[in-house]
Design a protein around this motif. Structure first.
Motif, PDB file in Angstrom:
ATOM      1  N   GLY A  70       0.847  -1.186   0.000  1.00 23.49           N
ATOM      2  CA  GLY A  70       0.000   0.000   0.000  1.00 23.49           C
ATOM      3  C   GLY A  70       0.878   1.229   0.000  1.00 23.49           C
ATOM      4  N   PHE A  71       0.616   2.086   0.934  1.00 24.26           N
ATOM      5  CA  PHE A  71       1.332   3.352   1.072  1.00 24.26           C
ATOM      6  C   PHE A  71       2.085   3.324   2.399  1.00 24.26           C
ATOM      7  N   VAL A  72       3.339   3.769   2.398  1.00 25.83           N
ATOM      8  CA  VAL A  72       4.121   3.853   3.636  1.00 25.83           C
ATOM      9  C   VAL A  72       4.677   5.267   3.791  1.00 25.83           C
ATOM     10  N   SER A  73       4.740   5.699   5.047  1.00 24.65           N
ATOM     11  CA  SER A  73       5.297   7.003   5.359  1.00 24.65           C
ATOM     12  C   SER A  73       6.347   6.845   6.446  1.00 24.65           C
ATOM     13  N   PHE A  74       7.457   7.526   6.261  1.00 19.18           N
ATOM     14  CA  PHE A  74       8.512   7.603   7.252  1.00 19.18           C
ATOM     15  C   PHE A  74       8.588   9.059   7.712  1.00 19.18           C
ATOM     16  N   ILE A  75       8.342   9.310   8.987  1.00 17.85           N
ATOM     17  CA  ILE A  75       8.535  10.639   9.557  1.00 17.85           C
ATOM     18  C   ILE A  75       9.732  10.517  10.496  1.00 17.85           C
ATOM     19  N   THR A  76      10.808  11.182  10.146  1.00 21.02           N
ATOM     20  CA  THR A  76      12.059  11.096  10.887  1.00 21.02           C
ATOM     21  C   THR A  76      12.263  12.384  11.669  1.00 21.02           C
ATOM     22  N   ALA A  77      12.693  12.238  12.917  1.00 23.05           N
ATOM     23  CA  ALA A  77      12.970  13.409  13.748  1.00 23.05           C
ATOM     24  C   ALA A  77      14.252  13.178  14.542  1.00 23.05           C
ATOM     25  N   GLN A  78      15.127  14.151  14.503  1.00 24.05           N
ATOM     26  CA  GLN A  78      16.332  14.144  15.330  1.00 24.05           C
ATOM     27  C   GLN A  78      15.954  14.914  16.593  1.00 24.05           C
ATOM     28  N   ILE A  79      15.842  14.205  17.729  1.00 25.61           N
ATOM     29  CA  ILE A  79      15.333  14.830  18.945  1.00 25.61           C
ATOM     30  C   ILE A  79      16.214  14.499  20.141  1.00 25.61           C
ATOM     31  N   SER A  81      16.850  14.025  24.416  1.00 26.68           N
ATOM     32  CA  SER A  81      16.225  13.087  25.356  1.00 26.68           C
ATOM     33  C   SER A  81      14.918  13.619  25.935  1.00 26.68           C
ATOM     34  N   ASP A  82      14.801  14.926  26.177  1.00 24.06           N
ATOM     35  CA  ASP A  82      13.536  15.474  26.671  1.00 24.06           C
ATOM     36  C   ASP A  82      12.448  15.388  25.608  1.00 24.06           C
ATOM     37  N   GLN A  83      12.808  15.709  24.371  1.00 25.67           N
ATOM     38  CA  GLN A  83      11.843  15.619  23.275  1.00 25.67           C
ATOM     39  C   GLN A  83      11.422  14.171  23.033  1.00 25.67           C
ATOM     40  N   GLN A  84      12.347  13.217  23.238  1.00 21.45           N
ATOM     41  CA  GLN A  84      12.021  11.795  23.079  1.00 21.45           C
ATOM     42  C   GLN A  84      10.886  11.392  24.012  1.00 21.45           C
ATOM     43  N   LYS A  85      10.925  11.874  25.239  1.00 20.51           N
ATOM     44  CA  LYS A  85       9.881  11.531  26.204  1.00 20.51           C
ATOM     45  C   LYS A  85       8.518  11.997  25.717  1.00 20.51           C
ATOM     46  N   ARG A 118      14.563   9.335  15.783  1.00 20.19           N
ATOM     47  CA  ARG A 118      13.342   8.538  15.853  1.00 20.19           C
ATOM     48  C   ARG A 118      12.622   8.576  14.514  1.00 20.19           C
ATOM     49  N   VAL A 119      11.969   7.465  14.220  1.00 20.42           N
ATOM     50  CA  VAL A 119      11.228   7.349  12.967  1.00 20.42           C
ATOM     51  C   VAL A 119       9.856   6.782  13.281  1.00 20.42           C
ATOM     52  N   LEU A 120       8.843   7.422  12.760  1.00 20.91           N
ATOM     53  CA  LEU A 120       7.484   6.913  12.841  1.00 20.91           C
ATOM     54  C   LEU A 120       7.163   6.359  11.461  1.00 20.91           C
ATOM     55  N   LEU A 121       7.075   5.045  11.363  1.00 24.96           N
ATOM     56  CA  LEU A 121       6.762   4.368  10.108  1.00 24.96           C
ATOM     57  C   LEU A 121       5.308   3.927  10.183  1.00 24.96           C
ATOM     58  N   THR A 122       4.509   4.385   9.233  1.00 22.57           N
ATOM     59  CA  THR A 122       3.106   3.984   9.189  1.00 22.57           C
ATOM     60  C   THR A 122       2.790   3.399   7.821  1.00 22.57           C
ATOM     61  N   THR A 123       1.905   2.403   7.818  1.00 23.74           N
ATOM     62  CA  THR A 123       1.429   1.811   6.556  1.00 23.74           C
ATOM     63  C   THR A 123      -0.057   2.117   6.436  1.00 23.74           C
ATOM     64  N   TRP A 124      -0.483   2.403   5.214  1.00 26.30           N
ATOM     65  CA  TRP A 124      -1.837   2.905   4.966  1.00 26.30           C
ATOM     66  C   TRP A 124      -2.468   2.236   3.755  1.00 26.30           C
ATOM     67  N   ASN A 125      -3.778   2.316   3.702  1.00 22.45           N
ATOM     68  CA  ASN A 125      -4.499   1.881   2.511  1.00 22.45           C
ATOM     69  C   ASN A 125      -4.253   2.846   1.357  1.00 22.45           C
ATOM     70  N   SER A 126      -4.183   4.153   1.670  1.00 24.15           N
ATOM     71  CA  SER A 126      -4.017   5.147   0.605  1.00 24.15           C
ATOM     72  C   SER A 126      -3.332   6.405   1.138  1.00 24.15           C
ATOM     73  N   PRO A 127      -2.688   7.165   0.247  1.00 23.74           N
ATOM     74  CA  PRO A 127      -2.062   8.427   0.652  1.00 23.74           C
ATOM     75  C   PRO A 127      -3.073   9.439   1.184  1.00 23.74           C
ATOM     76  N   SER A 128      -4.288   9.441   0.640  1.00 22.05           N
ATOM     77  CA  SER A 128      -5.283  10.423   1.088  1.00 22.05           C
ATOM     78  C   SER A 128      -5.677  10.190   2.545  1.00 22.05           C
ATOM     79  N   GLN A 129      -5.768   8.940   2.967  1.00 24.82           N
ATOM     80  CA  GLN A 129      -6.087   8.649   4.368  1.00 24.82           C
ATOM     81  C   GLN A 129      -4.950   9.120   5.279  1.00 24.82           C
ATOM     82  N   PHE A 130      -3.712   8.948   4.833  1.00 25.92           N
ATOM     83  CA  PHE A 130      -2.569   9.437   5.592  1.00 25.92           C
ATOM     84  C   PHE A 130      -2.628  10.951   5.729  1.00 25.92           C
ATOM     85  N   GLU A 131      -2.904  11.653   4.643  1.00 29.87           N
ATOM     86  CA  GLU A 131      -2.948  13.116   4.669  1.00 29.87           C
ATOM     87  C   GLU A 131      -4.025  13.618   5.625  1.00 29.87           C
ATOM     88  N   LEU A 132      -5.184  12.969   5.632  1.00 31.63           N
ATOM     89  CA  LEU A 132      -6.245  13.357   6.570  1.00 31.63           C
ATOM     90  C   LEU A 132      -5.790  13.166   8.010  1.00 31.63           C
TER      91      LEU A 132
END
Length: 162
Positions: A70-79, A81-85, A118-132
């Motif tokens: 389907g559709f996958v998104s990687f949101i990467t953040a360099q954070i 230790s306080d931001q990690q919490k 940190r990386v937030l990896l999400t899998t979706w049915n479609s890009p439009s659902q991710f955008e919403l």
């Protein structure tokens, strides 16, 4: 639960050659949404990478049902230790509730040997659902993060190719 995920990038002939050389792995090919000529090969087997130049992630937590076609998104953040919490608490809250419409699975990852990325990896049915979902969940990365000069964030989105 999968303990690690590996990805690599390259041309279609090279990535298909890797797939053919590793028939015991379910290697999934994706097209980048931002650049049609950028291809990514993902290995979610949890085994040691078969790629020569892998980008590797360690899995911290997971929720949902794996379906990589389907559709996958990687949101990467360099954070720091306080931001990690803060980030981890928000991700854990998201994982403890039923997943949003269209989201198949969610992974909290960190880049191999770099707990601050940190990386937030999400899998979706479609890009439009991710955008919403993304528009409704802008607080995942608090605005205060942007005030920190060491904060870095990047999003990469891919659709299943074959």
């Amino acid at each position: 639960m999968i303990k690690k995920i590996s990805i690599t990038f390259g041309s279609e002939p090279i990535l298909n050659k890797i797939k053919k050389a590793n028939p015991d792995r379910e290697l999934i090919l994706y097209d980048a949404l931002s650049n049609r000529n950028e291809l990514m090969l993902l290995d979610a087997s949890g085994k040691d990478s078969v790629f020569n130049s892998p980008v590797q992630y360690d899995v911290l937590s997971h929720s949902g049902t794996d379906d990589w076609r389907g559709f996958v998104s990687f949101i990467t953040a360099q954070i720091d230790s306080d931001q990690q919490k803060v980030f981890d608490a928000r991700v854990n809250r998201l994982m403890s509730n039923p997943l949003p419409d269209g989201m198949r699975s969610i992974y909290s990852l960190h880049t191999y040997k770099n707990i601050n990325e940190r990386v937030l990896l999400t899998t979706w049915n479609s890009p439009s659902q991710f955008e919403l979902w993304k528009k409704a969940n802008q607080s995942l990365m608090p605005a205060a993060f942007n005030d920190n000069p060491s904060f870095y964030s990047h999003e990469s989105d891919y659709k299943f190719a074959r």
